[in-house]
Structures are given as C-alpha cells and as structure tokens.
Motif scaffolding. Structure first.
Motif, PDB file in Angstrom:
ATOM      1  N   PHE A 185       9.081  -6.485   9.604  1.00  0.00           N
ATOM      2  CA  PHE A 185       8.324  -5.887  10.695  1.00  0.00           C
ATOM      3  C   PHE A 185       7.466  -6.923  11.407  1.00  0.00           C
ATOM      4  CE2 PHE A 185       9.574  -2.205   8.379  1.00  0.00           C
ATOM      5  CZ  PHE A 185       9.689  -1.211   9.340  1.00  0.00           C
ATOM      6  N   ASN A 186       6.819  -7.775  10.623  1.00  0.00           N
ATOM      7  CA  ASN A 186       5.886  -8.714  11.231  1.00  0.00           C
ATOM      8  C   ASN A 186       6.573  -9.653  12.222  1.00  0.00           C
ATOM      9  OD1 ASN A 186       3.081  -9.427  11.260  1.00  0.00           O
ATOM     10  ND2 ASN A 186       3.631 -11.372  10.290  1.00  0.00           N
ATOM     11  N   ASP A 187       7.805 -10.035  11.913  1.00  0.00           N
ATOM     12  CA  ASP A 187       8.525 -10.967  12.796  1.00  0.00           C
ATOM     13  C   ASP A 187       8.814 -10.371  14.178  1.00  0.00           C
ATOM     14  OD1 ASP A 187       8.420 -12.708  10.729  1.00  0.00           O
ATOM     15  OD2 ASP A 187      10.558 -12.622  10.210  1.00  0.00           O
ATOM     16  N   VAL A 188       8.858  -9.046  14.268  1.00  0.00           N
ATOM     17  CA  VAL A 188       9.154  -8.437  15.575  1.00  0.00           C
ATOM     18  C   VAL A 188       7.950  -7.660  16.116  1.00  0.00           C
ATOM     19  CG1 VAL A 188      11.627  -8.263  15.142  1.00  0.00           C
ATOM     20  CG2 VAL A 188      10.122  -6.383  14.497  1.00  0.00           C
ATOM     21  N   GLN A 189       6.777  -7.920  15.528  1.00  0.00           N
ATOM     22  CA  GLN A 189       5.595  -7.140  15.913  1.00  0.00           C
ATOM     23  C   GLN A 189       5.308  -7.254  17.411  1.00  0.00           C
ATOM     24  OE1 GLN A 189       1.845  -8.386  14.196  1.00  0.00           O
ATOM     25  NE2 GLN A 189       1.055  -6.306  14.100  1.00  0.00           N
ATOM     26  N   ASP A 190       5.452  -8.470  17.963  1.00  0.00           N
ATOM     27  CA  ASP A 190       5.165  -8.635  19.397  1.00  0.00           C
ATOM     28  C   ASP A 190       6.192  -7.878  20.241  1.00  0.00           C
ATOM     29  OD1 ASP A 190       7.150 -10.373  18.511  1.00  0.00           O
ATOM     30  OD2 ASP A 190       6.603 -11.998  19.885  1.00  0.00           O
TER      31      ASP A 190
ATOM     32  N   VAL B 274       7.937  -5.187  19.327  1.00  0.00           N
ATOM     33  CA  VAL B 274       7.691  -3.750  19.183  1.00  0.00           C
ATOM     34  C   VAL B 274       6.516  -3.306  20.062  1.00  0.00           C
ATOM     35  CG1 VAL B 274       6.708  -2.120  17.537  1.00  0.00           C
ATOM     36  CG2 VAL B 274       8.758  -3.419  16.927  1.00  0.00           C
ATOM     37  N   LEU B 275       5.492  -4.168  20.142  1.00  0.00           N
ATOM     38  CA  LEU B 275       4.332  -3.840  20.991  1.00  0.00           C
ATOM     39  C   LEU B 275       4.735  -3.811  22.465  1.00  0.00           C
ATOM     40  CD1 LEU B 275       1.194  -5.687  19.599  1.00  0.00           C
ATOM     41  CD2 LEU B 275       1.507  -3.251  19.988  1.00  0.00           C
TER      42      LEU B 275
END
Lengths: 680, 680
Positions: free
Chosen positions: B535-540, B542-543
């Motif tokens: 999740f963290n790798d695509v957090q930007d 997803v936002l």
C-alpha cells in the motif's frame, strides 16, 4: 559530485554543517555559542506590549555584544564586513524573528541608509549612537499608497533658501509612512524618503534624517505617530505610521552622498539621470533583501527540524501483522511532503551563501561595477522571492505534518509561520521582485521598446538573451564540463546525471525567455495603441521565465556547494539531496516539459518513480539532514521535540499489556485498512 | 448551461446569492439579519483570557436565540433539522471563527454525541441544559497519542459489577485527552471515548458521559485538567487536556444506544462485529466534518471579498502614457491568483450545499441505509479535506494579495488565516481523510485483500471500480446527456464544452483508479511478505485518485447548481465561472493529462490561453462575484475595505497638482518598466 548512484553511508551531521556554514562560519558559530540561552528564544502568549518591551531590551543587549556592528566602518568600531552583518542577523531568525526584524530595521535599514546615503560628517555624528542603540531609528520609505513603486512616493520635501530648511510634508493620508519598524515605540529619528523639490523643480526621491521624538519620547511638533497595532506575527516589532505636517528639516539633514542642495537651493549630483540616481541610491540598500532571504531560510530550517523529529517519534496506525504502530516519517506521502522541501532548503541555503558572498564582494569593491551591481540586485530580488515563498509553504506544511500539536503555540510552528509570513511581501512584493528578475534577463529590451517601432533591434535583443542564459552563475568550469558530457537529452540519459539536470533547467529557462521575447514583439506589432496590454498579456509567461532562471541559479549553487564538500560520505548524501531538488523541481513543472517535447510520456512517468526512489533512499538520513542545520536546542523552544525519550517506551510497554489483557481491538485493524478508513 | 460563449451582461449579485443560499436560505438570511451587528465580528489584539470570556458570553447569547438548537429533536425544542444546524454554525464562521468552533463543540460535537449515542433517559435529563448552554460540555475523543486512529484510543473504562460503576483511567501521558474544546475553562461534563472492558473482555471504544467540574467550576476528584494554552488562532476557544485517575463512572452514564452493559457486566449490542459497531457510532457524528467544510468555505469567501475589493481600489505603477496608476486587479498575474480561487470557491459552495442536503436526508431517513451512510461519510471526508486545503491556500494568497495591509490584524486576514488553519488537521487529518475517500472508491478491495492470495477476485474488484466511477453524483440525467453529446475527446471539441470538461474529469478519475488497482495487485504478487509496502508504495497514486474523484464530484455539483439558476444573466456568468474552475483544474494537473495522452501539446498550450481569456472575460465581474456572497458589512471588520470612498479622488487630485508642480518623476517611469524594475 558524479551522479552514478553510490550507496549512501551514515554521515556525521557536523560534516554537513561545515559546508552549510560556508564563508561566514565563524559568525554562525559565534552566534550559536554566545546566544545559546533560552532568553533568546521566542516567548509564547505574550501581549503586544510585553513582546515589544522584551525585544527592545534584547536589542540593547545585542548591541552591547557588538555582534550587529560588523557591517559598519572600522573607524567607528565596525568591521566593514557586509556579509558578516547579514549572516549575524540571519542567525537571529532561528532564535526570535521579532528580534531579527528589530535588528534588521535598526542596523540594516536605518543604520545602513545613514552609512550608504550619508557623508562623513553625518557618519561621525550618528553612526556610533546607531550602532550602540542609543539612537533607535526608522527606515521610513513605504507609504500607505506606495510600497512597490517607491519612485512614486508622495511625501514632499521642499527647500526654502530663506530659512535654509526643507519643508517635509505629507499631502494626504495615502502618503503617510506606514508599516515602519521602530516607529510606534522606540524610534528617535527616521530616515525619511521624500520627493525633493528645490528651485521649483522636482529632483526625485531623496533621503532625509529627521527627528521624530524628543528626549522624553514624545513626538516632535509637526510629526504625528500612529501605531499599526497587532499584526499576524512579529508582535515584538513596533510598526507604526508617520505623518508630517510641514516639518522644518535643516539643510544638513539631507543624506547627501548622491545629491546635494546648496544654501541657495542649487541642486548638484554626480549622477545626471534622475532615475539612474534613484536606483543607485536604492542599490546601496540591497543588504535588506539579502537578509530577508537568509532569514527565511533560517526559519524554514527550524520548522523542518521540528517536523522531521516529530515524524520520527509520532506513530499512527499499526502495520499488518506488526504490534508496533508505524512512525509517520515511514509513510510515502509524509516523505513526499517533507523531503523535497528539505532538499530545496539545502539548495536555497547554498544559493543564499553564494549571494551573500557576491554582495560582500560587490559592495566592498573599490570602484562601483554597475553591471555587477545590477546583477546582484536582480539575484537578491529573485532569491528573496523564492526563499520567502518556500518558507511560507514549508512552514505551513510542517505545521500540518504535526497535526493538532502543530497548532499549539508551545510547539513553535505557529509563531514561525506568523512571524515569517510578511517576508513574501515586505522588502519588495515577491511578484514584483520576480518581474524585476525578468527585466534583468530581458537585457536591453527596455531600450529596444523605448520607441514602439524600434523592432529592428529585436534580433540584437534575442542575442542578448541567449548570452544571459548561457552565462554560468557558479562553478562555471565544472558545470560547463557536466553539461558538455551529456550525450544528449534523449531517453537513454540517466535522470540522475547532473549534467542532464543542469541542461534541462537551462533549456527551459532559455526557451521561456526566447518565447517571451517573441510574444512581446508580436504583441507590440499589433497593439501599438495599448502598450500596457503588450506586457500584461505575457505577464505570467515572463514570470515563469524568471522562476526558471532562479531555479537554475539555485541548482548551480548547489552543484558548486557539493564540489566544496571534502567529506566523501557527506558529499554523496548531498549529491542525492541535489538529485531530489532537481528532479522534484522538474516534476513540479512536468506539464511544461511534456508540452514542449522535453520529456516523453514514458520518461515523465519514470521521473515520478525516480523521485519516489530517492525518497526511499533518503528516508534513513532525514534526521541527519536536519541535524546538519546545527540549531541550538535552546532556540527551538518546542514541547513536542523536548519530550523525555522514555515516553515511547512507556507507551509500547502499556500497549503490550493492553493486548495481553485482551482489550486491544481485533488485529483486523491495520495501517493499510484503517489508514484508509479511520471512520468507517 | 450550454457552453457556447454568450457574451456576459451585468448581473445583480442578489441573483447569485439566491442560488448559493440554496435549501437552507431561510437559515442564512436569518443569521445575516439577526446577527448583523459588530459585536458578532472578531475582535483584534485581545488576550487569550479576554477572547475566551467574550466568546463564552456570545455562546450563551446565541443559545438564547435558539439558532443553535435546530438539529435537536422537536420534543426538546429543536427542529430535527440536521442541515439547518450545520448551516447555522457555518454562518458563524463569517463572523467570528472562535464562536463558530465553540458552538460546533457545544451543540455539534458534545450535544450531537449525547443525541446520537445516548438513549431517551439521557436525552430527557441532559439535552435541554445542553441546548440552553446551562451545561457546557466537551467531546473528549482525541488523545495526545491518537488522533487519526481513534479505534486505538488508550483510555480505558473497566466495569466492576461489585460497585456497578466503570473505572475510567488514563494509563499514560500519551493517552490523555488533548485539544479538547470547552475543557480548559467552561466544560462541566465531557463525552469521553474509551476502551470498554467488561467481564475481562475488551469491547472496543464506547462513549461515556462524565462530570469533569463541580458546580463551582473546580475539577472533580480524579480528573486533572490542563490548558493547551495559546494557539495559532481560535484564541476564544478554551482547548485543554483531560487526565483520568481511576474515576468512578456510574453504569447509566454509558451512552448506550449501540452497546449496553447489564448490572452483572454482561455486554449486549445490536451490532455484532466490533469494528462495524465502532464505525456505526462514529458515522452518526458525520455532522462535525460537514460543518468544518462549510465553515472553511464561508471563511474563504470573506478573504476573497476583502482581496477583490482591495484590488479594485489599490493602484500601483502607472501605465505608459496614462496619468492614473493601474488598479492591481487589472494585472494578469493578480487575476491568475484571485479568479481561479474564486471559481473554486463557487464550485465548492455548490458541492457543500449538495453534501449538506444529502446528510440531512440520510440522517433523517426512517431506516438506516448502510451504503448511503458509507458514501455520505466518504463524501463528507473528501469535501472537508478539499475545502479546508482550499481555504488555507486561498486565505494565504488573499493576505499576500493585500501586501503589508494584509499583515495587519485590523484588516481581518491574519485572524482568518490563523483561525482556519487548524481545519486541515482537526475533525480528521486531511491526508488520512483523502485515503478514506480512496478506500471508499476501492470498493470491495479490502475484502479481496483480506487473504493475500485472494487475487482471483481482482477482476470483480475492477468491475466494482468501473461502477463507482461511472456513477453520477448529481444531476445524473443532465450530466449523462452532456457527456454523451461530446463528439469525442479530440482536438476539435471546444474546451468550453461542458460535456468535454465532465468527461475529462471522469476519465482521469477512472484511469487513476484502475491503474492503482493494477499496481496494488502487482505489488501484492511480489511483496506477499511486506503487506505494508504494497500500500505504501502506491500511497501517492491512491491519493491522486481520491482527489480526482472529489474534483469530479465538485464539478458535477457546480453543473447541477447552474441548472438550478433561473436568472439568465446569472446563469451565463456562473457557466463562465464553471469553465474557469474546470479548465484551471485541468491546467493544474496538465502534466498528468499530457503524460497519459489526454491532451496533445498543442491543446495543452491552447488550454493556458483559454484560461487567460476567461480571466479577461470575468475581470469586470469580480466584484459582483464576491458581492454574491452577501456577507454583512458588519462581519468584515476590515479597515482597508471600510475606508471612505473619497480617498482615491483626493489622491488623484493631489497627483495631478503634483504633476503640474513638476515634482512628478519623469514619465519614463511606467508600469511596464517600473513594475519590472522597482529597484533599478
């Protein structure tokens, strides 16, 4: 300096400090050592009156240390060290910004004007008292109605040979002096800028040294003093308003280095052209702008240190399968906020150092080099604008990155934000300053435009522009080598290639400038009747060119700074930080690069990935990077970073106990889930 | 609504007000009429104590008007009007934000919690006093250590059958309740959120009604009350800290609508799943977030009114060949700052109206529709985040657009900025809220992710997402028709075609969502061992998807709002403003559209031109657009817009005299030159 990714190793923050401290390291070290005491830190929750009292007292104490006299002539106890004086004031910005501004007004603006615009008899009489704060004074230039366009000030100062005095007068409310530091409470005298009229002729703006309060602190006859009252911040600075009702000013109170009025009213000056004379006078005051840019950078560092340290201890949401919650600095989006801002802060720090150094040398030069002076003013304007905008944005994001804690005064960020907020509009409105930069780049353009049909010289203008762009601003040889070494700006070049980064910044600036010229020329061809529109229609374009220019200046300064770094580990870390500054700057303007075929869609996507990779790589060094700022703990005055280290452990222990007690919500709650759904 | 450019004609601001006022126009009109008095406006330069006293007194006065009781049940003297209650509080934001927050705490959060989480016997006993402000209270949810992740609160409340009381306890400093409004000074009781433990089992977070002060205002035994002290703003709100040392809470003080504890400690609830129960409880509190978004919008309107009116009178730099200086609203770059912000403010105003209306209907529905509830929460979170970020940025730019004057408290902007600044992080941190929105869009994704190898359902997930994206949020039929009418997204379609704008927003959202899904799926395939990284790798990414979604929701609301506008001239003007909102939003994300082949370079350049044309077209209507906000003059409390009209004329007259006296600097000084070179 090479950009082939060398894996980063731990760095001693002191190695970074040495590079950042630069040419005036001794001044910075001296401030950190001598002023490392809580009484120099900001106080929260004071009334305006309390803040003013405290800051006035600190200013007097500061004067006694001689720390603020560096810029004054040796014969008066100074050191003729312009760079040192700006650095000393900049250091105050990390402690208390009200004190920094108060000092800037007294020793930078007021004292600096007397020094730069006055002559020996005036220096002899006033400088010692100004340096010692026995004579607190004001720099009364801005009027309610005129701030950016100071050549149009409305205050008049008319000479009368009969009385051999000037008649200083405020014709209407909008002509009153406004936002003047030291005016509301402490100022005894003011350097007043007014339109000099003698023998019935206007001679343009000149500076006069005028008493505004008597020994008892009461306004002198004819002078009305108002208080600007509470402000967003800088509560400790007594900004006020000055109105003059036909005040008689003795002839010898004209600061007459650049223009003299004889007893009979005859005007003489070594500079014929009035506009040139005016801007020569202003030019000598460039230190103010350099100070503001430096102070903005200093304050930005404090905010980043607080946000980074808080982000390393603040935990929220547990990761799947892990007991301990995640520290927020580990979240990509948090890194996306803090790290590019940190990288740009480093970049601007090197640019500021270079600017200060240039200023020091230009002002200290035996004979005035007009071209160098003009370039210095343009550089100072641009760096001031970019640094102060960066400060406002970064301090804001640091406050948000600290959540509710960032809103409490006890955590410093609110004061930092409020105190620095005025930087974007004082000492020149940033937008106007960026246009000054553009003007500097459009060399000779104004002459060409002098007559609307003078377009034959357009080619010549374009030449000039090309010249301007290609001129290196730092480490000329090195940067040329790096740019020349680029095989070309095609897909194959690594985005971590410093030469490619430099060439990309340069190419954007060049293209923006040349296209701006073309549009101005085209506009002039069809809008001869509406000259204002010719410029106004491309105002956004011209500003973009100026910003691109400053971006390049800053990148070149960073490259030069890395080159000066002896420690290999620190050098490698700075190179990575420089990559992040360069790539995140390009990413922020991705639209332009794609629009102009400078980036292919594929490469643009790769750019985002490259930035994220840099964030991962720099994450472990965030704390080192802020520690490199070497801000004395006593200046931070921030509760959330002062908390006892034991706390995190206490919490962890309790959480474990809580879990074994079965009171822990089901482990279904994970960072990945909850973070996305704190409320459903 | 058609986008074929009809030339704009003068508009009566009242026609705009009618549309903006919407469904609760009567509440807005009532506030403007009844509270149109300077004593409801902010006071500058107060001490924290003075501000708190004043705001407490005003809150009591407000209670007496019944204006803040709208949301409470009719049987207690309310109106069961949730939308009206949110609107009434929002209106206070244009007067005094401290009062707005104080009211939000007392009647929205504290009273709202008792109403939503309590049962009849508790309503009978407490609601009347809460509504009348005889019982000031706190909403004690946030802890120093947990704000966004409230399911992980550390305060415990353990039931003891022997004494039939709960033991409320704060295990460590990070578990103390923090930033709690009404706690430092006025609160007599608090709704405390804590982990309920009974029969040795954790039942998750529940709310308890707990006395914190006795009749004399002294803390009750076991309760320690701290003061959060001075803050960036909201000086009139007494935020504080609550620590509980084994406080005995009677069994009947558990707000037990969703969970009950029998005398013997047996726990019962109509909702089996603990997480679902928790979020159902929180869901009933959605009004708070809706209020914050609305108040942010209300405050933004005040800032824009001040900046636009100042920009119409403030003159700086004379245009070539013209005597009079140029008003700053005539500069392209100034329009570039104010007009897109103004357009987005209109857009958000319509989105907020729609959200309030939806909230009112969902909360008022006879039987709970879980899907509708969930969508409402997601919408409320997204609009709150976007509105508060917009408020912070816009108020900041308005303050800068007013220069030095914008830094003085007397001109309102500093207070507006400081008071609203906390909005981006309270009632949910904006970044966390936008991830909540993303979570809502990734429907069913969490289930699919439940088991890391459950990727067989990925296709199903993608389906779901497509559904989500295509679902219209407003004026469904109309918007579908507009989108269907677009010949295609190629070069030929006018960028002023509303259908093209809608389709472009929708296409970006859809693509961002689907590519996010793909990346999550891909990550899960290779990072089974590091679920957090997936999740963290695509957090930007997803936002970005969540932001694109809210942008579309807002645009669709604007389109629906225009459709509701009867007056043709007002309708045409709003259509132009909507064009500016749509095109400036696309322009701001130009990089993405180019990168993904949605815009060709040629069209991207045309886009910039189209935005600038809209600025020119809307320039004459700037004042009308802010007048449409219908903010009572008495609420502005701003010196620069209150100045006597005569002043500009006085100045002009004087300048003419000055010129004839020959004291005017040579006319070489022009806007085009000087503006570019104020200091050279």
């Amino acid at each position: 300096m090479t950009s082939t990714p060398t894996p980063l190793t731990p760095v001693d923050p002191a190695r970074l400090t040495e590079v950042l401290d630069g040419r005036w390291a001794h001044v910075r070290r001296d401030s950190r050592e001598q002023l490392d005491d809580p009484r120099w830190a900001p106080v929260y929750g004071e009334s305006m009156a309390e803040a003013r009292e405290r800051v006035t007292a600190l200013a007097a104490e500061l004067a006694a240390t001689g720390r603020v006299s560096l810029g004054f002539p040796v014969e008066y106890g100074g050191a003729d060290d312009a760079g040192g004086s700006v650095t000393a004031i900049e250091m105050l910005a990390q402690a208390d910004l009200s004190l920094m501004v108060k000092a800037g007004v007294q020793w930078g603006l007021f004292g600096g004007a007397v020094q730069a615009l006055g002559t020996k008899r005036q220096h002899d009489r006033y400088l010692p008292d100004i340096m010692g704060f026995a004579l607190p004074g004001c720099f009364a230039m801005t009027e309610t109605g005129h701030g950016s366009d100071v050549q149009q000030l409305r205050t008049t100062c008319t000479y009368d040979p009969a009385t051999q005095t000037f008649d200083l007068h405020t014709p209407h409310e909008a002509a009153r002096k406004d936002y003047i530091g030291n005016a509301a409470k402490d100022g005894r005298m003011a350097v007043v800028f007014a339109q000099l009229v003698t023998q019935g002729e206007g001679r343009g703006v000149h500076a006069f040294l005028v008493p505004i309060r008597d020994a008892d602190g009461a306004p002198v006859p004819g002078v009305t003093i108002g208080d600007d009252g509470p402000k967003a911040g800088l509560l400790g600075v007594d900004n006020g308003r000055l109105t003059f009702d036909h005040v008689a000013v003795p002839r010898d109170m004209l600061l007459d280095r650049y223009g003299q009025v004889a007893a009979d009213g005859t005007y003489t000056s070594s500079i014929e052209n009035e506009t040139r004379r005016f801007f020569t006078m202003l030019g000598t005051l460039v230190r103010g702008r350099v100070s503001v840019g430096g102070s903005a950078g200093a304050a930005t560092k404090v905010a980043l240190e607080i946000a980074v340290r808080y982000g390393d201890t603040r935990r929220q949401f547990s990761a799947p399968g892990e007991d301990r919650e995640v520290v927020i600095n580990d979240y990509l989006v948090h890194q996306r906020k803090l790290l590019p801002a940190l990288a740009k802060t480093y970049a601007l720090s090197f640019a500021q150092e270079e600017l200060t150094s240039t200023m020091h040398d230009v002002l200290g030069a035996a004979d005035v080099d007009e071209a160098a002076q003009r370039e210095l003013e343009s550089r100072a304007a641009g760096i001031k604008a970019v640094s102060t905008w960066h400060a406002t944005r970064t301090i804001q994001l640091c406050r948000e990155a600290c959540g509710g804690a960032g809103y409490l005064a006890e955590n410093r960020l609110p004061t930092l934000k409020a105190d620095t907020d005025v930087f974007t509009t004082f000492e020149g409105d940033n937008t106007v300053l960026m246009q000054l930069v553009a003007k500097g780049l459009l060399t000779g353009y104004r002459d060409a435009f002098g007559s609307l049909d003078g377009w034959g010289r357009a080619a010549f203008v374009a030449e000039q522009v090309r010249e301007t762009v290609l001129e290196r601003t730092a480490a000329r040889g090195l940067i040329q080598r790096l740019v020349d070494a680029v095989p070309g700006r095609d897909e194959d070049v690594s985005m971590l290639d410093r030469g490619w980064q430099l060439a990309t910044f340069e190419d954007r600036e060049k293209h923006l400038l040349e296209s701006a010229i073309r549009r101005l020329r085209g506009g002039a061809a069809v809008k001869k009747d509406r000259p204002f529109d010719i410029f106004n229609d491309v105002q956004d374009h011209v500003l973009a060119a100026a910003e691109a220019h400053i971006d390049r200046v800053v990148l070149e300064a960073f490259v030069a700074g890395i080159e000066r770094t002896p420690d290999p580990a620190a050098r490698a870390l700075l190179a990575r930080v420089c990559d992040l500054y360069a790539l995140s700057t390009i990413e922020a303007d991705k639209g332009w690069f794609l629009e102009h075929g400078r980036l292919t869609p594929t490469r643009a996507k790769a750019l985002t990935g490259a930035v994220n990779d840099l964030l991962k790589e720099l994450r472990p060094h965030m704390r080192t990077l802020v520690d490199g700022f070497a801000i004395p703990e006593s200046w931070l005055n921030c509760a959330i970073v002062a908390e006892e280290p034991g706390r995190q452990e206490t919490m962890a222990a309790h959480d474990a106990a809580l879990r074994s007690a079965g009171a822990q919500p089901q482990q279904e709650a994970t960072a990945t889930d909850l973070e996305m759904a704190p409320a459903q």
